[in-house]
Design an enzyme around this catalytic site. Structure first.
Site, PDB file in Angstrom:
ATOM      1  N   HIS A 275      26.582  24.394 -49.116  1.00  0.00           N
ATOM      2  CA  HIS A 275      26.234  23.071 -49.631  1.00  0.00           C
ATOM      3  C   HIS A 275      27.269  22.579 -50.640  1.00  0.00           C
ATOM      4  CE1 HIS A 275      23.522  20.462 -52.280  1.00  0.00           C
ATOM      5  NE2 HIS A 275      23.484  19.881 -51.095  1.00  0.00           N
ATOM      6  N   ARG A 276      27.972  21.509 -50.281  1.00  0.00           N
ATOM      7  CA  ARG A 276      29.069  20.984 -51.102  1.00  0.00           C
ATOM      8  C   ARG A 276      30.115  22.069 -51.351  1.00  0.00           C
ATOM      9  NH1 ARG A 276      25.148  18.210 -55.724  1.00  0.00           N
ATOM     10  NH2 ARG A 276      23.523  17.580 -54.241  1.00  0.00           N
TER      11      ARG A 276
ATOM     12  N   GLU B  51      29.410  21.800 -46.123  1.00  0.00           N
ATOM     13  CA  GLU B  51      28.758  20.488 -46.160  1.00  0.00           C
ATOM     14  C   GLU B  51      29.502  19.639 -47.169  1.00  0.00           C
ATOM     15  OE1 GLU B  51      25.690  17.592 -47.884  1.00  0.00           O
ATOM     16  OE2 GLU B  51      26.748  19.246 -48.871  1.00  0.00           O
TER      17      GLU B  51
ATOM     18  N   ASP C 258      30.118  15.501 -48.847  1.00  0.00           N
ATOM     19  CA  ASP C 258      29.564  14.165 -49.040  1.00  0.00           C
ATOM     20  C   ASP C 258      30.697  13.154 -48.983  1.00  0.00           C
ATOM     21  OD1 ASP C 258      26.726  14.847 -49.755  1.00  0.00           O
ATOM     22  OD2 ASP C 258      27.741  15.946 -51.348  1.00  0.00           O
TER      23      ASP C 258
ATOM     24  N   HIS D 226      29.492  13.645 -54.370  1.00  0.00           N
ATOM     25  CA  HIS D 226      28.060  13.491 -54.114  1.00  0.00           C
ATOM     26  C   HIS D 226      27.455  12.257 -54.763  1.00  0.00           C
ATOM     27  CE1 HIS D 226      23.726  14.108 -54.927  1.00  0.00           C
ATOM     28  NE2 HIS D 226      23.721  14.604 -53.708  1.00  0.00           N
TER      29      HIS D 226
ATOM     30  N   GLU E 242      28.078  14.490 -44.607  1.00  0.00           N
ATOM     31  CA  GLU E 242      26.980  13.608 -45.002  1.00  0.00           C
ATOM     32  C   GLU E 242      27.550  12.277 -45.471  1.00  0.00           C
ATOM     33  OE1 GLU E 242      23.296  13.001 -48.151  1.00  0.00           O
ATOM     34  OE2 GLU E 242      24.103  15.022 -47.854  1.00  0.00           O
TER      35      GLU E 242
ATOM     36  N   LYS F 184      27.087   9.499 -47.675  1.00  0.00           N
ATOM     37  CA  LYS F 184      26.298   9.311 -48.896  1.00  0.00           C
ATOM     38  C   LYS F 184      26.191   7.815 -49.207  1.00  0.00           C
ATOM     39  CE  LYS F 184      24.909  12.136 -50.955  1.00  0.00           C
ATOM     40  NZ  LYS F 184      23.589  12.777 -50.940  1.00  0.00           N
TER      41      LYS F 184
ATOM     42  N   ASP G 187      23.691  26.536 -51.842  1.00  0.00           N
ATOM     43  CA  ASP G 187      24.791  26.599 -52.811  1.00  0.00           C
ATOM     44  C   ASP G 187      25.399  27.993 -52.859  1.00  0.00           C
ATOM     45  OD1 ASP G 187      24.291  23.990 -53.501  1.00  0.00           O
ATOM     46  OD2 ASP G 187      23.424  24.426 -55.468  1.00  0.00           O
TER      47      ASP G 187
END
Length: 276
Positions: A41-42, A68, A70, A83, A142, A144, A267
């Site tokens: 995640h990120r 992942e 954003d 993000h 993603e 955003k 994360d």
């Protein structure tokens, strides 16, 4: 008889009088769990500043299946990975992403808030990420707040097509958003690329809602707080996969393994992959 021989004889006798399956059955291991996609995640945001090259590189080192990211857009039309819709939380600057030029965004320190060793980490561009990581790790993109950036879907699609990442043999690109209309557009622009919808709203888990999502999405990605075994089964029955977020504890990861989701977005990639 020596002690070693006595122990050997005792072991042989115990095996002789133990049912065959019991004697040679192995204990279940973590590796016997349902295989899930490990999505960082990120990047590996638990260990490095989110949405930076440092976080993405670490995720690759930790054997994540996907990173992942954003995606938003600068004032001068460049796609960047961050993000929040402002730079305040994760950089030493202030202001809205869409009000700053790429040069201004690149001048910001996006790493030192996480630790001195990350001082000087920059906000990466979407193109930098595609060029650095495609072929090395899957990329979960993603969009955003795409409603702030009219035409961003077309822009993303063009950059993906330029790199031939829209081909059906490449299953390692997924595009997702909380904005369902945006994802309908992406499905039209990139019909062979996997599309995901994000939600934390139980209203989006009804039979009718899932059926509607399945007309354009390949993934249904809810927050883990609304995941149930029934929901997982419903998603699968509609021909979609399910990936859940955001895991920040081993307990949450273990829960999602029990639910038999298809992807865990965390994360901490080591909570999902026992090799770490």
């Amino acid at each position: 008889m020596s002690k070693k021989l006595l122990l050997g004889a005792g072991l042989a006798l115990s095996l002789l009088f133990t049912p065959f399956n019991q004697a040679f059955a192995e204990k279940p291991t973590v590796g016997e769990r349902k295989q899930v996609e490990n999505v960082a995640h990120r990047g590996a945001a638990g260990y490095a500043p989110e949405n930076t090259i440092a976080a993405y590189d670490l995720a690759v080192d930790m054997k994540a299946d996907y990173i992942e990211i954003d995606v938003q857009r600068s004032k001068d039309g460049e796609l960047v990975s961050i993000h929040d819709t402002t730079v305040d939380r994760t950089t030493d600057g202030t202001g809205k992403v869409g009000d700053l030029t790429l040069e201004q965004l690149k001048s910001l320190d996006a790493g030192s808030w996480k630790g001195e060793q990350f001082t000087g980490e920059q906000i990466p561009t979407f193109e930098e990420i595609l060029d650095r990581y495609h072929g090395k790790v899957g990329i979960l993109i993603e969009l955003k707040a795409p409603e702030y950036y009219p035409g961003i879907e077309q822009q993303v699609a063009e950059l993906i097509k330029e790199r031939n990442l829209d081909k059906p043999q490449n299953k390692k690109i997924i595009i997702q958003s909380f904005n369902f209309e945006s994802m309908k557009k992406m499905n039209q622009l990139l019909p062979q690329v996997q599309i995901g919808v994000l939600t934390s709203n139980r209203a989006h888990t009804t039979t009718d809602a899932l059926k509607e999502f399945s007309t354009y999405a390949d993934w249904f990605n809810p927050s883990y707080g609304i995941v149930t075994k029934e929901l997982v089964d419903q998603v699968h029955s509609n021909g979609m996969k399910i990936g859940s977020w955001t895991v920040r504890s081993q307990e949450a990861a273990d829960f999602l393994f029990e639910m038999k989701v298809d992807a865990i977005i965390s994360d901490y990639p080591d909570y999902v992959d026992p090799r770490n």
